[in-house]
Design an enzyme around this catalytic site. Structure first.
Site, PDB file in Angstrom:
ATOM      1  N   CYS A  62       0.851  -1.189   0.000  1.00  0.00           N
ATOM      2  CA  CYS A  62       0.000   0.000   0.000  1.00  0.00           C
ATOM      3  C   CYS A  62       0.888   1.242   0.000  1.00  0.00           C
ATOM      4  O   CYS A  62       2.009   1.214   0.532  1.00  0.00           O
ATOM      5  CB  CYS A  62      -0.911  -0.026   1.230  1.00  0.00           C
ATOM      6  SG  CYS A  62      -1.878   1.482   1.490  1.00  0.00           S
ATOM      7  N   SER A 107       0.724   3.747   1.806  1.00  0.00           N
ATOM      8  CA  SER A 107       1.037   4.186   3.170  1.00  0.00           C
ATOM      9  C   SER A 107       2.357   3.598   3.649  1.00  0.00           C
ATOM     10  O   SER A 107       3.086   4.233   4.425  1.00  0.00           O
ATOM     11  CB  SER A 107      -0.085   3.788   4.137  1.00  0.00           C
ATOM     12  OG  SER A 107      -1.278   4.442   3.802  1.00  0.00           O
ATOM     13  N   HIS A 134       5.619   6.120   4.642  1.00  0.00           N
ATOM     14  CA  HIS A 134       6.439   6.043   5.854  1.00  0.00           C
ATOM     15  C   HIS A 134       7.913   5.840   5.493  1.00  0.00           C
ATOM     16  O   HIS A 134       8.802   6.429   6.103  1.00  0.00           O
ATOM     17  CB  HIS A 134       5.956   4.887   6.728  1.00  0.00           C
ATOM     18  CG  HIS A 134       6.661   4.774   8.049  1.00  0.00           C
ATOM     19  ND1 HIS A 134       6.421   5.644   9.091  1.00  0.00           N
ATOM     20  CD2 HIS A 134       7.617   3.904   8.486  1.00  0.00           C
ATOM     21  CE1 HIS A 134       7.180   5.307  10.122  1.00  0.00           C
ATOM     22  NE2 HIS A 134       7.922   4.261   9.787  1.00  0.00           N
ATOM     23  N   HIS A 179       0.586  -3.706   6.192  1.00  0.00           N
ATOM     24  CA  HIS A 179      -0.622  -3.607   7.023  1.00  0.00           C
ATOM     25  C   HIS A 179      -1.884  -4.039   6.275  1.00  0.00           C
ATOM     26  O   HIS A 179      -2.953  -4.082   6.855  1.00  0.00           O
ATOM     27  CB  HIS A 179      -0.807  -2.167   7.522  1.00  0.00           C
ATOM     28  CG  HIS A 179      -1.014  -1.167   6.427  1.00  0.00           C
ATOM     29  ND1 HIS A 179      -0.014  -0.777   5.580  1.00  0.00           N
ATOM     30  CD2 HIS A 179      -2.122  -0.498   6.014  1.00  0.00           C
ATOM     31  CE1 HIS A 179      -0.479   0.091   4.704  1.00  0.00           C
ATOM     32  NE2 HIS A 179      -1.760   0.270   4.934  1.00  0.00           N
ATOM     33  N   CYS A 236      -7.162  -2.389   4.008  1.00  0.00           N
ATOM     34  CA  CYS A 236      -6.845  -0.955   3.974  1.00  0.00           C
ATOM     35  C   CYS A 236      -7.477  -0.259   2.786  1.00  0.00           C
ATOM     36  O   CYS A 236      -8.512   0.363   2.890  1.00  0.00           O
ATOM     37  CB  CYS A 236      -5.332  -0.719   3.985  1.00  0.00           C
ATOM     38  SG  CYS A 236      -4.901   1.046   3.973  1.00  0.00           S
TER      39      CYS A 236
END
Length: 340
Positions: free
Chosen positions: A9, A11, A15, A31, A138
Site C-alpha cells: 500500500c 502508506s 512512511h 498492514h 486498507c
C-alpha cells in the site's frame, strides 16, 4: 497469526520514503493482509487457532466512547497504541538479533508471522480467498467507505474523484454503487482512465491537458461544481482543488489521502457559502464489523476486488513490488507469503 497474503500500500511507501520520521525505524512494514490465527494468548476468547482473519490498523476496543458511538470508527486506544508519528506501538513482539523492531500500524504484515492485539483483528468468512480479501484491510475500505459512509454519496448525484490509485478507484466504485449519475475521474496519468471505467467512472480529466485550475474545469463541466468530491492523493494542493470543485450551497468534499508533512488551508468563504470539508480514515468502517461485511459483499459479487490486482508475486519479490508501487506501475501487487 500466519500471514498468507499481503499487498503493498502507498502508506507503507509514505512512511519509508516521505515522512522518514527517524523514531519510526527500524520497522517491519505492511498492514494490508490476510492470514490464519496460529495461536492465542491467555484471556483471548474471540479467536481460536485456524480462524481466517484480517488485521486492522485502527483497532476497536468496543468499550470506549468512540467505539460505542455510531458516528465514528475511531477508538481511544487505537492511536494511543499505534502513535501516528511513529506509525507503531511503543511495545513490540518483534526482534531481530536481539534488537526490537517496531510493528508498523500495529500489524507488520511483511512477515511470515506477526503478533496482533485482539482488538486489531477481524474474523472473516472461512471460504474467503485470502489472496483477494487482503485488500480489504486498507485501500478498498478506505476509498469505498469514504464515498459511501463519509460523503454519503446520493443516487443521481455528480462526483469527482482525485487520484486513481487503489484508494481512488475504490472511491469511484463507492460512488457508482451509491448511485451517482456522473463520476469524474481526475489523474495526471491517462493510462489509469480505462481502469477507472471498470469501476464506474463516466468522465475523465487530466489536469495537464488544461491551462486553467482544475476546479474551474470541473465547475464548467458541471454547471457550478460537483455534489461530492473525494481527494485520494494525500496532497494539500489537491485537497483544496477538490474542495473548490464542489458546488456552493451543499457540496461535500472528503479528504482521504494521508499526509502530515504540510498544512492545508482554504478561504473561509469556501465553507461559509455552504460547502462542507470532511476527513475520512479507513472509510469510516469500524474494522471488526466493517471488514466482515465487505468480505461478504465481495463474496456476494456486490463489490470488486480482483480488478484491483495488477500483479501477483512471491514474498521474496517484495522489493520489486515496492519499486512498482513507487513508480506507479501497479494498482495493487499481492505477495504470496504462506500457504493456507
Amino acid at each position: 497469526m500466519k500471514i498468507v497474503a499481503t499487498a503493498v500500500c502507498h502508506s507503507d511507501l509514505y512512511h519509508l520514503f516521505e515522512s522518514m520520521f527517524k523514531g519510526g525505524f527500524p520497522t517491519v512494514l505492511g498492514h494490508e493482509a490476510a492470514g490464519i490465527v496460529e495461536s492465542v494468548g491467555p484471556g483471548v476468547t474471540e479467536f481460536q487457532p485456524g480462524d481466517k482473519v484480517i488485521p486492522v490498523f485502527i483497532s476497536q476496543c468496543k468499550e470506549c466512547r468512540f467505539c460505542k458511538s455510531p458516528k465514528t470508527n475511531q477508538c481511544e486506544k487505537a492511536w494511543a497504541r499505534v502513535r501516528p508519528k511513529f506509525m507503531a506501538p511503543e511495545e513490540s513482539r518483534l526482534t531481530c538479533k536481539g534488537k526490537k523492531l517496531l510493528q508498523f500500524a500495529g500489524t507488520s504484515t511483511f512477515s511470515e508471522y506477526t503478533v496482533v492485539h485482539e482488538s486489531a483483528v477481524a474474523k472473516i468468512d472461512p471460504a474467503a480467498p485470502l489472496d483477494k480479501v487482503c485488500l480489504i484491510g486498507c485501500g478498498i475500505c478506505t476509498g469505498y467507505g469514504a464515498a459511501v459512509n463519509t460523503a454519503k454519496v446520493e443516487p443521481g448525484s455528480t462526483c469527482a474523484v482525485f487520484g486513481l490509485g487503489a484508494v481512488g478507484l475504490a472511491a469511484v466504485m463507492g460512488c457508482h454503487v451509491a448511485g451517482a449519475k456522473r463520476i469524474i475521474a481526475v489523474d495526471i496519468n491517462p493510462e489509469k482512465f480505462e481502469k477507472a471505467k471498470v469501476f464506474g467512472a463516466t468522465e475523465f480529466v487530466n489536469p495537464k491537458d488544461h491551462t486553467k485550475p482544475i476546479n474551474e474545469v470541473i465547475s464548467e463541466m458541471t454547471n457550478g461544481g460537483v455534489d461530492f468530491s473525494l481527494e485520494c492523493v494525500g496532497n494539500v494542493g489537491v485537497m483544496r482543488s477538490a474542495l473548490e470543485s464542489c458546488v456552493m450551497g451543499w457540496g461535500v468534499s472528503v479528504i482521504v489521502g494521508w499526509t502530515e508533512l504540510h498544512e492545508v488551508s482554504a478561504p473561509p468563504l469556501q465553507m461559509i457559502f455552504g460547502r462542507t470539508w470532511k476527513g475520512s480514515v479507513f472509510g469510516g468502517f469500524k474494522g471488526k464489523y466493517g471488514i466482515p461485511s465487505m468480505v461478504k459483499a465481495y463474496m456476494d459479487k456486490k463489490v470488486k476486488l480482483d480488478e484491483f490486482i495488477t500483479h501477483n508475486l512471491s514474498f521474496d519479490q517484495i522489493n520489486e513490488a515496492v519499486e512498482m508501487m513507487k513508480h506507479g506501475k501497479c494498482i495493487r501487487t499481492v505477495l504470496a507469503v504462506s500457504t493456507e
